[in-house]
Design an enzyme around this catalytic site. Structure first.
Site, PDB file in Angstrom:
ATOM      1  N   ASP A  15       0.739  -1.189  -0.060  1.00 37.45           N
ATOM      2  CA  ASP A  15      -0.124   0.171   0.017  1.00 37.45           C
ATOM      3  C   ASP A  15       0.981   1.366  -0.062  1.00 37.45           C
ATOM      4  OD1 ASP A  15      -1.852  -1.697   2.683  1.00 37.45           O
ATOM      5  OD2 ASP A  15      -2.092  -1.903   0.550  1.00 37.45           O
ATOM      6  N   GLU A 194     -10.978   0.055  -3.932  1.00 40.89           N
ATOM      7  CA  GLU A 194     -10.081   0.537  -2.578  1.00 40.89           C
ATOM      8  C   GLU A 194      -8.930   1.398  -3.201  1.00 40.89           C
ATOM      9  OE1 GLU A 194      -9.755  -3.202  -0.619  1.00 40.89           O
ATOM     10  OE2 GLU A 194      -8.470  -3.971  -2.222  1.00 40.89           O
TER      11      GLU A 194
HETATM   12  C1  6LW Z   1      -5.669  -2.253   2.202  1.00 37.99           C
HETATM   13  C2  6LW Z   1      -6.708  -2.338   1.202  1.00 37.99           C
HETATM   14  C3  6LW Z   1      -6.372  -3.750   0.992  1.00 37.99           C
HETATM   15  O1  6LW Z   1      -5.825  -0.965   3.184  1.00 37.99           O
HETATM   16  O2  6LW Z   1      -5.656  -4.462   1.710  1.00 37.99           O
HETATM   17  O3  6LW Z   1      -7.136  -6.129   0.207  1.00 37.99           O
HETATM   18  C4  6LW Z   1      -5.536  -3.684   2.776  1.00 37.99           C
HETATM   19  N1  6LW Z   1      -7.134  -4.455   0.296  1.00 37.99           N
HETATM   20  O4  6LW Z   1      -6.362  -1.755   0.108  1.00 37.99           O
HETATM   21  C5  6LW Z   1      -4.272  -3.862   3.806  1.00 37.99           C
HETATM   22  O5  6LW Z   1      -3.165  -3.949   2.838  1.00 37.99           O
END
Ligand code: 6LW
Length: 532
Positions: A15, A194
């Site tokens: 991330d 996300e």
């Molecule tokens: C992150 C999100 C994700 O905040 O995993 O699966 C989380 N998606 O984007 C942790 O890396």
């Protein structure tokens, strides 16, 4: 052929988000249940990076008590505005999808004007919206917008989780308060949108979004609008900008952030995984020990649309010569006298008190073991570093003379409290000798132990041999050869935890504990080294 090592940050660094201040670049990544939180890496070329500190260094910023593996600090966004550096993130205090426990986190941001000054980051300013993957965007009129990933507000709350969507609203930055109701600006056919970042380039607003989930279906998409952050958003013809299959050398590519260099050239960073058993389907980001790392890509623009990595798949690239391995990958700490451990050492959860000293014994790290053993959900007396190379040997030397049978100190290869392998020195139950105890997981939460008596009361060398397929732990007294125990397989060492997610990667560490009591004798480590 890539002109640099990729990944640019080895060891779990998922991330990634970055900023440029003049000719200096600063980058941060997720740290989950580990403390301190939110590493600050610095570079002048986007290729070689140095860890210069952390944004969350105080319990007033980050109080991680018994959060499950994979909880804690998720997906930061790093931004720079009017001379101030901001990092948003969120803190999951309870996170166990297996038991459908999700205490929705509150997002927050911390800020500083000097990322080089230790402990200079502010205490958190909390937003008033639940969610994760927060992003901040400053518009030309001075408005500040918060984007957050959360289940679609407009769907029936009783229908349980229907995926995750990007919600955006104008906020008062000083207080973190929403000035309007969040609006859904992106919902994905994959059910998961996300890791969003809004950036402005010339006449367009661009919305970058990670979709498909952080596993093998992960991908990065972009949309653009000429009107504002609420769209309407036009799909990019190049979507997905980056993706991978389970047949590629680099997989799970997604969760990107972009940066414009002072030359006007653009680059992007993203997370990805280098699978250990090539061509083996990766169920989730962790069927290999190192976890999700940070990769760098070129970005070009055509018709006002970005193209990542010349439209090609990401490739692993390491310097031809072993000595080209960046220092962050192989290292040695000889424990110089100091107030604090050198950067790169982490605790699991927030330590409740200081239980180490670098000054009580010259050139030694001294641990005073607390009452929590390595299976504890609290914070054991343990210092850990991220495993950064697939193959290598981790070594230390320990002086420890426990007077009671329930105290132990040693070294550990640590996945989470349910899965680890450790080799430590204890007092023999016969009350005379000392013994070595080799403890390893057989399945999450289940452990087996093997003990061997030690002949002397002197220093003991402890080691962990790391390979793609297994970990082998051993010990040596005086100047003898290592005695190795049976290997522990990678499948066992990277198993799903029964609660939480293994969003991190493997760590190698030093520990001391008393079984529900304090160790009255110090555990003195003369060095710690990881060599490829
Ligand atoms: C992150 C999100 C994700 O905040 O995993 O699966 C989380 N998606 O984007 C942790 O890396």
């Amino acid at each position: 052929m890539p002109t640099h090592n990729n990944p640019i940050l080895s060891g779990f660094n998922p991330d990634p988000s970055l900023v440029r201040v003049g000719e200096d670049y600063y980058l941060t990544t997720s740290t989950f249940e580990y403390f301190p939180g939110l590493p600050i890496y610095h570079s002048r070329d986007l290729i070689s990076w140095t860890l210069i500190g952390h944004a969350l260094t105080r319990p007033s910023q980050l109080n991680l008590r018994t959060v499950e593996p994979g909880g804690g600090i998720w997906a930061p966004t790093f931004r720079h505005h009017d001379g101030v550096l901001y990092i948003t993130s969120c803190l999951w205090t309870a996170y166990s999808p297996q038991q459908n426990v999700r205490v929705w986190p509150r997002g927050f941001y911390v800020s500083t004007q000097d990322p080089w000054k230790a402990d200079s980051w502010s205490d958190p300013i909390y937003f008033d919206q639940p969610g994760f993957d927060q992003d901040l965007f400053w518009d030309d009129d001075g408005s500040v917008y918060l984007s957050t990933c959360f289940r679609p507000i407009d769907h029936d709350m009783k229908s349980g989780l229907k995926g995750f969507a990007i919600h955006t609203s104008k906020i008062d930055l000083a207080t973190g308060t929403s000035l309007e109701a969040p609006r859904v600006i992106r919902r994905s056919p994959s059910g998961v949108a996300e890791g969003s970042h809004i950036i402005r380039k010339e006449q367009y607003y661009y919305l970058f979004v990670a979709e498909g989930g952080t596993e093998s279906g992960h991908m990065e998409l972009v949309f653009r609008s000429s009107t504002g952050v609420y769209g309407p958003w036009e799909h990019c013809p190049n979507n997905p900008l980056i993706s991978a299959t389970t047949q590629d050398d680099v997989q799970n590519t997604g969760h990107a952030d972009l940066i414009e260099e002072s030359t006007g050239k653009w680059r992007a960073v993203c997370l990805a995984v280098r699978p250990y058993r090539q061509r083996h389907a990766l169920r989730t980001p962790y069927l290999q020990p190192i976890g999700r790392e940070t990769f760098l890509m070129d970005v070009t623009w055509e018709d006002d649309w970005p193209i990542f990595n010349q439209g090609s798949k990401l490739q692993l690239s390491f310097g031809a010569e072993a000595d080209s391995v960046p220092p962050i990958l192989k290292w040695r700490d000889s424990f110089e006298a100091s107030e604090h451990l050198s950067l790169g050492w982490y605790h699991k959860n927030t330590p409740l008190k200081r239980e180490y000293s670098l000054k009580e014994r010259n050139h030694h790290l001294r641990l005073w073991g607390g009452p929590y053993n390595l299976q504890s959900l609290e914070s054991p007396t343990m210092v850990l570093r991220k495993q950064t190379l697939a193959r290598g040997i981790w070594e230390t030397s320990l002086d420890f003379l426990p007077q009671r049978p329930h105290c132990e100190a040693g070294t550990v290869v640590y996945w989470n409290p349910y899965t680890f392998s450790s080799i430590g020195v204890r007092r023999g139950f016969n009350g005379e000798n000392r013994e070595i105890q080799f403890t390893h997981t057989t399945s999450p939460g289940e452990f087996t132990c093997t003990t061997q008596y030690l002949k002397s009361m002197g220093s003991v060398r402890l080691a962990v041999q790391c390979s793609e397929l297994e970990y082998t732990l051993g010990y040596a007294e005086l100047d003898e050869e290592y005695n190795w125990f049976e290997p522990v397989s990678m499948e066992v060492m990277t198993a799903d935890p029964p609660r939480g997610m293994a969003f991190t990667g493997m760590l190698l560490g030093l520990y001391a504990f008393g079984e529900l009591q304090r160790c009255l004798e110090p555990a003195d480590f003369a060095f710690a080294a990881f060599t490829g």
